[in-house]
Motif scaffolding. Structure first.
Motif, PDB file in Angstrom:
ATOM      1  N   LYS A 189      -5.917   3.995   3.718  1.00 26.48           N
ATOM      2  CA  LYS A 189      -5.320   3.396   2.511  1.00 26.48           C
ATOM      3  C   LYS A 189      -6.198   3.671   1.291  1.00 26.48           C
ATOM      4  O   LYS A 189      -5.703   3.882   0.192  1.00 26.48           O
ATOM      5  CB  LYS A 189      -5.130   1.886   2.697  1.00 26.48           C
ATOM      6  CG  LYS A 189      -3.997   1.514   3.649  1.00 26.48           C
ATOM      7  CD  LYS A 189      -3.904  -0.012   3.745  1.00 26.48           C
ATOM      8  CE  LYS A 189      -2.983  -0.455   4.856  1.00 26.48           C
ATOM      9  NZ  LYS A 189      -3.088  -1.899   5.119  1.00 26.48           N
TER      10      LYS A 189
ATOM     11  N   CYS B 116      -4.896   5.628  -1.959  1.00 25.48           N
ATOM     12  CA  CYS B 116      -4.959   4.889  -3.221  1.00 25.48           C
ATOM     13  C   CYS B 116      -5.704   5.697  -4.275  1.00 25.48           C
ATOM     14  O   CYS B 116      -5.279   5.798  -5.429  1.00 25.48           O
ATOM     15  CB  CYS B 116      -5.595   3.531  -2.902  1.00 25.48           C
ATOM     16  SG  CYS B 116      -6.581   2.776  -4.141  1.00 25.48           S
TER      17      CYS B 116
ATOM     18  N   GLU C  27      -3.675   7.120  -7.244  1.00 21.98           N
ATOM     19  CA  GLU C  27      -4.068   6.134  -8.277  1.00 21.98           C
ATOM     20  C   GLU C  27      -3.123   4.930  -8.290  1.00 21.98           C
ATOM     21  O   GLU C  27      -2.746   4.405  -9.322  1.00 21.98           O
ATOM     22  CB  GLU C  27      -4.171   6.810  -9.656  1.00 21.98           C
ATOM     23  CG  GLU C  27      -5.208   7.928  -9.633  1.00 21.98           C
ATOM     24  CD  GLU C  27      -5.505   8.516 -10.996  1.00 21.98           C
ATOM     25  OE1 GLU C  27      -5.290   7.848 -12.004  1.00 21.98           O
ATOM     26  OE2 GLU C  27      -5.992   9.673 -11.020  1.00 21.98           O
TER      27      GLU C  27
ATOM     28  N   VAL D 210     -12.304   1.876  -7.706  1.00 19.35           N
ATOM     29  CA  VAL D 210     -11.539   1.593  -6.484  1.00 19.35           C
ATOM     30  C   VAL D 210     -12.222   0.387  -5.864  1.00 19.35           C
ATOM     31  O   VAL D 210     -13.403   0.461  -5.479  1.00 19.35           O
ATOM     32  CB  VAL D 210     -11.557   2.778  -5.497  1.00 19.35           C
ATOM     33  CG1 VAL D 210     -10.690   2.448  -4.278  1.00 19.35           C
ATOM     34  CG2 VAL D 210     -11.060   4.035  -6.170  1.00 19.35           C
TER      35      VAL D 210
ATOM     36  N   ASN E  25      -7.601  -3.456   4.173  1.00 21.40           N
ATOM     37  CA  ASN E  25      -8.020  -2.168   3.619  1.00 21.40           C
ATOM     38  C   ASN E  25      -8.538  -1.274   4.742  1.00 21.40           C
ATOM     39  O   ASN E  25      -9.354  -1.708   5.547  1.00 21.40           O
ATOM     40  CB  ASN E  25      -9.147  -2.359   2.595  1.00 21.40           C
ATOM     41  CG  ASN E  25      -8.695  -3.121   1.368  1.00 21.40           C
ATOM     42  OD1 ASN E  25      -7.560  -2.979   0.941  1.00 21.40           O
ATOM     43  ND2 ASN E  25      -9.582  -3.936   0.805  1.00 21.40           N
TER      44      ASN E  25
ATOM     45  N   LEU F 209      -8.139   0.010  -9.002  1.00 23.64           N
ATOM     46  CA  LEU F 209      -7.238   0.222  -7.863  1.00 23.64           C
ATOM     47  C   LEU F 209      -7.677  -0.628  -6.680  1.00 23.64           C
ATOM     48  O   LEU F 209      -8.875  -0.858  -6.477  1.00 23.64           O
ATOM     49  CB  LEU F 209      -7.273   1.703  -7.454  1.00 23.64           C
ATOM     50  CG  LEU F 209      -6.980   2.730  -8.560  1.00 23.64           C
ATOM     51  CD1 LEU F 209      -7.260   4.143  -8.055  1.00 23.64           C
ATOM     52  CD2 LEU F 209      -5.523   2.604  -9.033  1.00 23.64           C
TER      53      LEU F 209
ATOM     54  N   PHE G 266       0.844  -1.206   0.000  1.00 26.49           N
ATOM     55  CA  PHE G 266       0.000   0.000   0.000  1.00 26.49           C
ATOM     56  C   PHE G 266       0.877   1.253   0.000  1.00 26.49           C
ATOM     57  O   PHE G 266       2.064   1.198   0.330  1.00 26.49           O
ATOM     58  CB  PHE G 266      -0.933   0.025   1.215  1.00 26.49           C
ATOM     59  CG  PHE G 266      -0.192  -0.089   2.534  1.00 26.49           C
ATOM     60  CD1 PHE G 266       0.212   1.023   3.244  1.00 26.49           C
ATOM     61  CD2 PHE G 266       0.098  -1.346   3.063  1.00 26.49           C
ATOM     62  CE1 PHE G 266       0.895   0.906   4.440  1.00 26.49           C
ATOM     63  CE2 PHE G 266       0.769  -1.472   4.277  1.00 26.49           C
ATOM     64  CZ  PHE G 266       1.176  -0.347   4.955  1.00 26.49           C
TER      65      PHE G 266
ATOM     66  N   PRO H 148      -2.181   1.391  -5.341  1.00 31.45           N
ATOM     67  CA  PRO H 148      -1.763   0.356  -6.265  1.00 31.45           C
ATOM     68  C   PRO H 148      -2.826   0.033  -7.313  1.00 31.45           C
ATOM     69  O   PRO H 148      -4.015   0.025  -7.022  1.00 31.45           O
ATOM     70  CB  PRO H 148      -1.554  -0.865  -5.369  1.00 31.45           C
ATOM     71  CG  PRO H 148      -1.682  -0.409  -3.956  1.00 31.45           C
ATOM     72  CD  PRO H 148      -2.414   0.870  -3.976  1.00 31.45           C
ATOM     73  N   GLU H 149      -2.303  -0.210  -8.517  1.00 34.76           N
ATOM     74  CA  GLU H 149      -3.200  -0.520  -9.640  1.00 34.76           C
ATOM     75  C   GLU H 149      -3.099  -2.004 -10.001  1.00 34.76           C
ATOM     76  O   GLU H 149      -2.022  -2.597  -9.947  1.00 34.76           O
ATOM     77  CB  GLU H 149      -2.802   0.326 -10.859  1.00 34.76           C
ATOM     78  CG  GLU H 149      -3.721   0.080 -12.040  1.00 34.76           C
ATOM     79  CD  GLU H 149      -3.347   0.855 -13.293  1.00 34.76           C
ATOM     80  OE1 GLU H 149      -2.406   1.671 -13.250  1.00 34.76           O
ATOM     81  OE2 GLU H 149      -3.995   0.606 -14.320  1.00 34.76           O
TER      82      GLU H 149
ATOM     83  N   PRO I  12      -6.860  -0.748  -2.475  1.00 34.20           N
ATOM     84  CA  PRO I  12      -6.149   0.024  -1.449  1.00 34.20           C
ATOM     85  C   PRO I  12      -4.912  -0.684  -0.891  1.00 34.20           C
ATOM     86  O   PRO I  12      -3.937  -0.050  -0.546  1.00 34.20           O
ATOM     87  CB  PRO I  12      -7.217   0.228  -0.367  1.00 34.20           C
ATOM     88  CG  PRO I  12      -8.507   0.138  -1.098  1.00 34.20           C
ATOM     89  CD  PRO I  12      -8.313  -0.834  -2.217  1.00 34.20           C
ATOM     90  N   ASP I  13      -4.957  -2.004  -0.798  1.00 32.27           N
ATOM     91  CA  ASP I  13      -3.789  -2.756  -0.318  1.00 32.27           C
ATOM     92  C   ASP I  13      -3.602  -3.992  -1.197  1.00 32.27           C
ATOM     93  O   ASP I  13      -4.432  -4.915  -1.159  1.00 32.27           O
ATOM     94  CB  ASP I  13      -3.996  -3.158   1.147  1.00 32.27           C
ATOM     95  CG  ASP I  13      -2.723  -3.733   1.763  1.00 32.27           C
ATOM     96  OD1 ASP I  13      -1.961  -4.414   1.028  1.00 32.27           O
ATOM     97  OD2 ASP I  13      -2.482  -3.505   2.950  1.00 32.27           O
TER      98      ASP I  13
END
Ligand code: 13P
Ligand code: SF4
Length: 330
Positions: free
Chosen positions: A292, A296, A300, A74, A288, A95, A12, A302-303, A97-98
């Motif tokens: 985070k 995120c 933008e 997201v 999450n 995306l 994250f 982690p994708e 969040p973690d």
């Protein structure tokens, strides 16, 4: 800002957040600015459920991911769910969040071992529960969720042999419901396989009028005690439609937030695991956090990215599931 390498190790974005910031307002502002939608599973923490544009079970979330007009999704859930969204909407930015919000059930079925397993059963149709990697979906004929697994199996001719993976508990339950023999992969969810029969029996005796409801990922011994078995959406609906005032709930405890919101006059008791804990949280889902999620959306990252070939091969079995679900009104 973290480097991509750091992000892969940590999972994250790590960045100081002004403690006076109203995260709910900021997330709302960023969402509009970036044309983003927040999809959240019922097992997410209450704050995330409350800020989400859509909350649902795995089927509902896939349906939303397939039809959203947003440019950015997201995904407040776990990795396989965000992958499914990416497969269904490959042109959109997805995306998570973690990145380390994984799934023990998905981990219990490594694709290279499943490929060998599949070779032992030629002529079998492969149905995979959505709780698996994109690579596994790419090796499947049809995907299913706990909302539609029975109907997906029933949609195949009676004499068609079937491999079902990775969840042996859902597989056994579906085999019983459909009266069919399924070749099962021996996987399970770490949250649903540790409910304690003894502690649940004790709770039932303390609350004799309570309905005991369970997710089909639970072990057979737990399901055999249940008044109702269903997906998270099914369980939530049951608590709304059933006149009982108390419910003992055998699934991840995050769902209780929606049950309490929908039924303010009813009491919900989380079924206990075989540890000293009172309730049963999924450590992956709970990676999450609102912080985070904010970072995120802001960065933008982690994708979720997937190889083009995997996207193409995994699309068909998921779309087949969505088509069958639409035909039967799910
Ligand atoms: P559903 O929400 O589809 O019932 O799945 C439960 C689950 O374990 C998700 O990880
Ligand atoms: Fe996976 Fe179980 Fe967590 Fe669902 S509850 S994400 S199946 S480990």
């Amino acid at each position: 800002m973290n480097t991509l390498e750091e992000l892969n190790v940590k999972g994250f974005i790590e960045e100081a957040i002004d403690p006076t910031l109203d995260l709910f307002a900021e997330i709302d502002r960023l969402k509009k600015e970036k044309n983003a939608v927040i999809l959240a599973h019922y097992y997410q923490e209450p704050d995330i459920q409350d800020i989400a544009d859509y909350i649902g079970d795995s089927l509902g979330l896939s349906q939303q991911a397939a039809k959203t007009n947003a440019e950015v999704i997201v995904f407040a859930g776990v990795h396989f769910m965000a992958e499914t969204a990416k497969i269904l909407s490959p042109k959109k930015k997805v995306l998570l969040p973690d990145l380390k919000a994984g799934c023990s059930l998905s981990d219990s079925c490594p694709p290279h071992l499943f490929a060998k397993f599949k070779e032992r059963y030629p002529n079998h149709v492969v149905i995979t529960y959505v709780n698996c990697t994109a690579e596994l979906k790419a090796m499947s004929d049809i995907v299913c969720t706990s909302s539609n697994a029975v109907q997906i199996v029933n949609s195949l001719p009676k004499d068609q042999p079937i491999i079902f993976g990775p969840d042996r508990n859902l597989g056994r339950y579906v085999a019983q419901k459909t009266g069919r023999e399924l070749v099962l992969w021996n996987g399970a969810c770490m949250v649903h396989e540790i409910f304690s029969q003894q502690r649940i029996l004790k709770l039932k005796s303390q609350h004799p009028n309570a309905k005991f409801i369970a997710h089909p990922e639970c072990e057979e011994v737990i399901l055999s005690m249940a008044d109702y078995i269903g997906s998270t959406t099914g369980l939530l609906k049951y608590t709304i439609e059933n006149p009982a005032k108390e419910f003992i709930v055998a699934t991840e405890s995050g769902i209780i937030h929606q049950m309490e919101k929908s039924n303010p006059d009813k009491t919900f008791i989380p079924a206990p695991p075989n540890t000293t804990c009172a309730c049963n949280d999924c450590p992956h889902m709970k990676r999450n956090t609102l912080e985070k999620l904010y970072l995120c959306l802001k960065n933008e990252l982690p994708e979720i990215t997937l190889p083009e070939t995997v996207i193409q091969q995994a699309q068909k079995p998921i779309e087949r599931m969505l088509e069958i679900s639409a035909q039967i009104g799910l």
